[in-house]
Design a protein around this motif. Structure first.
Motif, PDB file in Angstrom:
ATOM      1  N   GLY A  26     -34.541 -61.281  41.611  1.00 21.88           N
ATOM      2  CA  GLY A  26     -33.511 -60.366  41.132  1.00 21.88           C
ATOM      3  C   GLY A  26     -32.718 -60.978  39.994  1.00 21.88           C
ATOM      4  O   GLY A  26     -32.119 -60.260  39.193  1.00 21.88           O
TER       5      GLY A  26
ATOM      6  N   ALA B  36     -32.148 -60.354  32.116  1.00 24.86           N
ATOM      7  CA  ALA B  36     -32.832 -59.630  31.043  1.00 24.86           C
ATOM      8  C   ALA B  36     -31.921 -58.524  30.503  1.00 24.86           C
ATOM      9  O   ALA B  36     -31.883 -58.270  29.299  1.00 24.86           O
TER      10      ALA B  36
ATOM     11  N   ALA C  58     -33.855 -62.516  37.417  1.00 26.96           N
ATOM     12  CA  ALA C  58     -34.483 -62.271  36.120  1.00 26.96           C
ATOM     13  C   ALA C  58     -34.073 -60.923  35.542  1.00 26.96           C
ATOM     14  O   ALA C  58     -33.740 -60.829  34.360  1.00 26.96           O
ATOM     15  N   SER C  59     -34.075 -59.878  36.345  1.00 19.58           N
ATOM     16  CA  SER C  59     -33.774 -58.551  35.803  1.00 19.58           C
ATOM     17  C   SER C  59     -32.318 -58.470  35.353  1.00 19.58           C
ATOM     18  O   SER C  59     -32.012 -57.890  34.319  1.00 19.58           O
TER      19      SER C  59
ATOM     20  N   LEU D  34     -29.613 -60.106  28.170  1.00 18.22           N
ATOM     21  CA  LEU D  34     -30.270 -60.357  26.880  1.00 18.22           C
ATOM     22  C   LEU D  34     -30.325 -59.075  26.057  1.00 18.22           C
ATOM     23  O   LEU D  34     -30.340 -59.112  24.826  1.00 18.22           O
TER      24      LEU D  34
ATOM     25  N   CYS E 201     -30.817 -69.803  29.528  1.00 21.02           N
ATOM     26  CA  CYS E 201     -31.653 -68.630  29.816  1.00 21.02           C
ATOM     27  C   CYS E 201     -32.488 -68.885  31.062  1.00 21.02           C
ATOM     28  O   CYS E 201     -33.612 -68.390  31.192  1.00 21.02           O
TER      29      CYS E 201
ATOM     30  N   PRO F 190     -32.640 -67.863  34.203  1.00 25.60           N
ATOM     31  CA  PRO F 190     -33.262 -66.845  35.062  1.00 25.60           C
ATOM     32  C   PRO F 190     -34.525 -66.210  34.501  1.00 25.60           C
ATOM     33  O   PRO F 190     -35.333 -65.693  35.261  1.00 25.60           O
ATOM     34  N   VAL F 191     -34.708 -66.244  33.169  1.00 29.46           N
ATOM     35  CA  VAL F 191     -35.954 -65.673  32.658  1.00 29.46           C
ATOM     36  C   VAL F 191     -36.958 -66.757  32.280  1.00 29.46           C
ATOM     37  O   VAL F 191     -38.156 -66.507  32.269  1.00 29.46           O
TER      38      VAL F 191
END
Lengths: 529, 511
Positions: B253, B259, B255-256, B262, B241, B243-244
């Protein structure tokens, strides 16, 4: 073979920096050297050369914290973790002065500064052992939605009882400045607007071994790096209020990628904070879940405790009530009130469909929405138009002032709020504080609020469940009376109590599990503490 | 750009799609075929709507919506159909459905064919099938899927270009997934065929759907709906996980996008994490779900293989032993710490070559520092595109490798090092620590420059230590890709097939 100079700076370069040809600049830089040495417990000498020599000696073998302090004071900008790491490495290889020279001429810094005179002349003040409260967003906006309201109400009371140092961010760089009394109270123009005379600027504050409190959100990337540096290297205890993790947990309901990315950046900063006070137990569940995820990065994350928000309502005046009656009520129909922006998370399509089902079953009531447009509201608008076209009593109101909102709660038969994910659930709290029963979601923060009485719980993903609850509350007077009584005798905390509890935890580190909290904990399915 | 739909083709396609779904849902109740596609479509649609109205399940709503639109539905579309059915007659619902589909479908969806894969296992290998990239995730897929294909009946799928849904692989795409490691395999010369445009959709039904690959952004919403509504048991391989959790270590970018992924994970049945550390990350996410009234997937661990190997002994480089660093050039891999440590040791008088091999990541701090070091005569080189043979050669020449990454889901460079019999220095937490526990590896706090420098110095001067580590590597328990493929099937797919089988025997009462 002489050692290679890896550092993009030198001791000579630093001396030249200190001995700038302009007298004003030279004086400003000497002042910073003195401030830095003072903060490092070295009585500063007189001449520039001696000051530099003192610095070299004192920081021959610096800790990362001491380097952070040095960079912050010398550059009048709070350094991020990579700047501190770079300085540490340069210092170990080529000595502290070379490291400072390098930092002072760093490309990013120069780009940011564009050699502005105000930065050159900025006075730098080191705060030691203070409580510093960051009110940047709140001071620079007139919005009074959720987060700003919490920050403002809390700050107001802390101002009275504890008088901490309130700060905001410099409009042009990653540095903190003190807020005036007026600005703290939100009575002054936005901090982003140039205030005093040109050339003069506020002193830049460097918090050293302080307690740093962030009662609002921070999402701009440059600020995040500076805050990360502060959390890790300023020797300070850092604490924040945690509202919710919606952008991470329910991203499909968030308007834009930028919001999610900003939020993730903030979480990256908070991973180095010491304490987070969440506004509900449900929000604590979300933050603790996130904290568990940090293990992969070798981080333990902050201590997390719930400090639930207060439940408060204003009493509407008679005039306001009359106006509200005219505006919000349809004929003599009992009014079901839905408060909140029209965004997917608030689940307004379910509200509309449940109302439809209830009307089809012959239940008579008016449905009033109070809230802004939000986003993704096209389908909602179409549905409302279709219902109105078919003659159903549904109205959507935007631009409703606070006093009208209190009146609406007071006039409503019940408030309907089947939100999918809330950090707190302000409309529920407000409605209950007015003595108006609510229908809300049977999990999360709304369940917590409901546990205090006055609520009917539903599965927000089941339209029929919501429709049944509407029918019960609209037609069953006995049930309504019972719930109204429950709402009226609730013992909820006040803003004064909240501000004190938040201070106790964020600043003093006191955790207060109370009976309320334990009972609420037991009520939440699947909660891990 | 709106392409004109050929009305005749659209009518035929709609009638065909409805018939396919009708066969699955109506059984003997399926109306006889009418020669006129419009009449046929109308009759079957009517039958389907009446059936779904009388026995409403999320899965049937999802399938019906797909049949009409010619593409996989999103969650809001499924909910909208459920609500429409409750308040409108069958005729009104038919018209509404057709109107909705016309409104937002591309011309391609209107003419798409569909094929149901019932009681099967569908594996979405979209990214690996369509690209020649060969980083971590692709390596796992290209090692595991050939083994699954040999042992089990699986249907590989990719996505259509427009994100309409799953489709079959072309021959070249399939080869990219299952033939990659065959000696005779050659990547196709031409860029991947744009198969997406007109391919028919593969529609899993009562099946297990496996997501081991990177998902296309436009596929995420339909995948989330597939997981939440379609009745298929959707499962995934959980890599990390990053990127978050470490948003400051990935490009803006990241993270979004993650997400959104997820958002699919929260509706999955099961996730097989590739390490204990990855399992903890996904479990943390699951822990947060009750706050929004969801339970989320069961998290299980299927550890990737970390083999062992022996080496003939490092060959000396130009100035001395070679220290090898393999990993993409990005902040997370922590190259700056290695360069600082190396410079410190060079200044102490130690003689060694530093070789950095990695794909182009992002950020320019590392290349700039390497240039400066070279300008003052330091023996450091940086290489990007390196073929397998050269990489093997690099490992064979290395005294030890260094991989002090700040966050990993697994750590393939360390595994490669072990396979080549080369001791490694790596981080003392997370998945890297898990791999290290098997022996042959020195762990340090990657955020501690002094510790890293000390470890590198030790391995440069202490021959006895090096010999001990090499021996440890040789003695490590060996776990092969075959072991992993079996574990993954057992841990991820088999339990879900069980559930489907027992659901079929004991169907839940319809609400």
């Amino acid at each position: 073979m002489s050692p290679a100079t890896l550092t993009a700076g030198s001791a000579d370069g630093f001396l030249r920096w200190a001995n700038h040809r302009s007298e004003a600049i030279r004086r400003a830089r000497s002042a910073r050297l003195r401030v830095l040495l003072g903060a490092l417990a070295v009585p500063p000498a007189q001449t520039t050369e001696t000051l530099v020599a003192q610095l070299r000696e004192r920081l021959a073998n610096p800790s990362a914290d001491e380097l952070w302090l040095a960079l912050a004071v010398l550059t009048a900008t709070l350094p991020g973790p990579s700047a501190v790491e770079r300085a540490m490495r340069s210092c170990r290889l080529d000595g502290p002065l070379a490291a400072f020279d390098e930092a002072l001429h760093a490309r990013s810094l120069a780009g940011y500064l564009r050699h502005r005179r105000d930065l050159e002349l900025s006075e730098v003040v080191v705060l030691t052992g203070e409580v510093v409260v960051d009110l940047h967003n709140t001071a620079s906006t007139t919005i009074t939605t959720g987060i700003q309201r919490v920050a403002r109400e809390t700050a107001k009371r802390w101002q009275r009882t504890h008088a901490p140092v309130f700060v905001a961010w410099h409009p042009r760089r990653a540095a903190l400045v003190r807020l005036t009394q007026h600005e703290t109270a939100g009575e002054a123009p936005a901090i982003g607007v140039a205030t005093q005379s040109p050339g003069a600027d506020r002193a830049v504050l460097v918090p050293w071994r302080c307690t740093y409190v962030l009662p609002e959100l921070m999402a701009e990337l440059p600020r995040v790096a500076a805050l990360q540096g502060l959390f890790r290297y300023s020797g300070s205890t850092s604490a924040a209020i945690g509202y919710d993790c919606v952008p991470l947990m329910v991203p499909e309901t968030v308007a834009s990628d930028a919001v999610v990315n900003g939020f993730a950046a903030m979480l990256a900063g908070l991973s180095h904070a010491d304490r987070i006070a969440t506004i509900s137990e449900a929000a604590a569940v979300e933050y603790r879940g996130w904290r568990r995820m940090l293990a992969g990065a070798g981080l333990t994350g902050p201590h997390i405790a719930a400090v639930p928000l207060p439940v408060h309502a204003d009493r509407p005046t008679r005039t306001t009530l009359e106006q509200a009656r005219a505006r919000f009520l349809t004929d003599e129909l009992p009014m079901v009130l839905a408060v909140g922006s029209h965004e997917p998370r608030k689940n307004h399509l379910a509200v509309l469909h449940a109302a439809r089902l209830a009307w089809r079953d012959g239940v008579r009531f008016g449905l009033a929405f109070i809230g802004g447009a939000g986003w993704g509201a096209d389908t909602f608008r179409r549905e409302v138009e279709e219902l109105q076209g078919a003659g159903h009593p549904v109205e959507v109101h935007a631009d409703v002032a606070d006093d009208q909102l209190w009146a609406a709660y007071a006039l409503a038969r019940c408030t309907l709020f089947p939100s999918l994910d809330e950090g707190f659930g302000l409309p529920i709290a407000e409605s209950l504080a007015c003595g108006t029963p609510v229908i809300t979601s049977n999990y999360g923060s709304t369940l917590e609020l409901a546990a205090g009485g006055g609520a009917l719980l539903v599965d927000p993903r089941d339209d029929h469940d919501i429709a049944r609850a509407i029918e019960r509350l609209v037609t069953d007077d006995r049930l309504h009376a019972v719930l109204r009584k429950q709402a009226l005798v609730r013992h909820d905390r006040t803003w004064d109590q909240y501000a004190e509890a938040a201070w106790d935890y964020l600043v003093l580190g006191k955790v207060r599990p109370s009976d309320d909290v334990r009972r609420t904990l037991a009520a939440i399915p699947g909660t891990r503490v | 750009m709106i392409r004109r739909v050929d009305p005749s083709a659209a009518r035929q396609a709609l009638a065909h799609r409805l018939r396919v779904v009708g066969a699955a849902l109506l059984g003997p109740g399926l109306p006889h075929r009418d020669d006129d596609p419009i009449h046929d479509a109308a009759a079957v649609l009517r039958g389907l709507i009446d059936h779904v109205r009388s026995e409403t399940t999320p899965a049937k709503l999802w399938l019906l919506r797909l049949a009409v639109a010619g593409r996989m539905a999103t969650a809001s579309e499924v909910r909208a159909l459920r609500r429409r059915l409750e308040i409108s007659t069958s005729l009104e619902t038919s018209l509404w459905l057709l109107e909705e589909s016309l409104a937002d479908s591309s011309s391609v969806s209107a003419t798409r064919a569909i094929e149901l894969v019932q009681h099967g296992v569908v594996v979405d290998v979209d990214h690996t099938a369509r690209h020649d990239l060969h980083t971590g995730i692709q390596q796992v897929i290209r090692r595991t899927m050939p083994l699954w294909a040999a042992k089990h009946d699986v249907t590989f799928a990719a996505w259509t270009d427009d994100g309409s849904g799953l489709r079959a692989l072309s021959a070249a795409e399939r080869a990219r997934v299952v033939d990659w490691h065959k000696p005779e395999y050659e990547p196709p010369r031409v860029a991947h065929r744009r198969a997406g445009d007109t391919a028919g959709l593969i529609v899993p039904w009562d099946s297990v759907v496996v997501l081991p690959d990177v998902a296309m952004p436009t596929a995420l919403a339909p995948l989330a709906a597939l997981a939440e509504f379609s009745g298929n048991r959707v499962v995934a391989v959980g890599y990390d996980c990053i990127p978050v959790v470490s948003a400051d270590l990935v490009p803006v970018g990241g993270a979004s996008r993650f997400a959104s992924y997820l958002g699919v994970v929260k509706h999955l049945r099961r996730v097989a994490a590739i390490s204990s550390s990855a399992a903890t990350e996904f479990q943390g996410f699951v822990d947060a779900l009750p706050a929004q009234g969801l339970t989320g997937p069961e998290i299980v661990e299927c550890q990737l293989p970390a083999g062992s190997g022996t080496t003939a002994g490092a060959r000396a480089g130009a100035t001395g032993p070679t220290v090898l660093v393999v990993g993409s050039f990005e902040p997370r891999k922590n190259h700056l710490a290695i360069l600082f440590a190396a410079e410190t040791l060079w200044r102490e008088g130690l003689r060694f070559d530093l070789v950095l091999i990695g794909g182009m990541g992002w950020g320019d701090a590392v290349p700039r520092l390497v240039s400066r070091l070279r300008r003052v005569g330091r023996p450091v080189i940086m290489r990007h595109r390196v073929d397998d043979a050269s990489l093997r050669e690099a490992y064979a020449s290395a005294r030890f490798t260094v991989f002090p990454s700040l966050h990993e889901g697994y750590g393939l460079p360390v595994v490669e090092s072990l396979a080549a019999g080369v001791p490694a220095i790596t981080s003392n937490f997370g998945s890297l620590a898990e791999i290290a526990s098997g022996g042959g590896i020195v762990t340090i706090d990657p955020r501690d420059d002094v510790a890293l420098t000390d470890a590198m110095r030790q391995l440069l001067i202490d021959d006895a230590l090096l010999a001990r580590l090499r021996a440890q590597i040789a003695g490590r328990p060996s776990r092969t890709w075959s072991d992993y493929a079996d574990d993954l099937w057992r841990g991820l797919v088999a339990p879900e097939r069980q559930v489907l089988a027992s659901d079929a025997r004991h169907p839940e009462p319809v609400p």
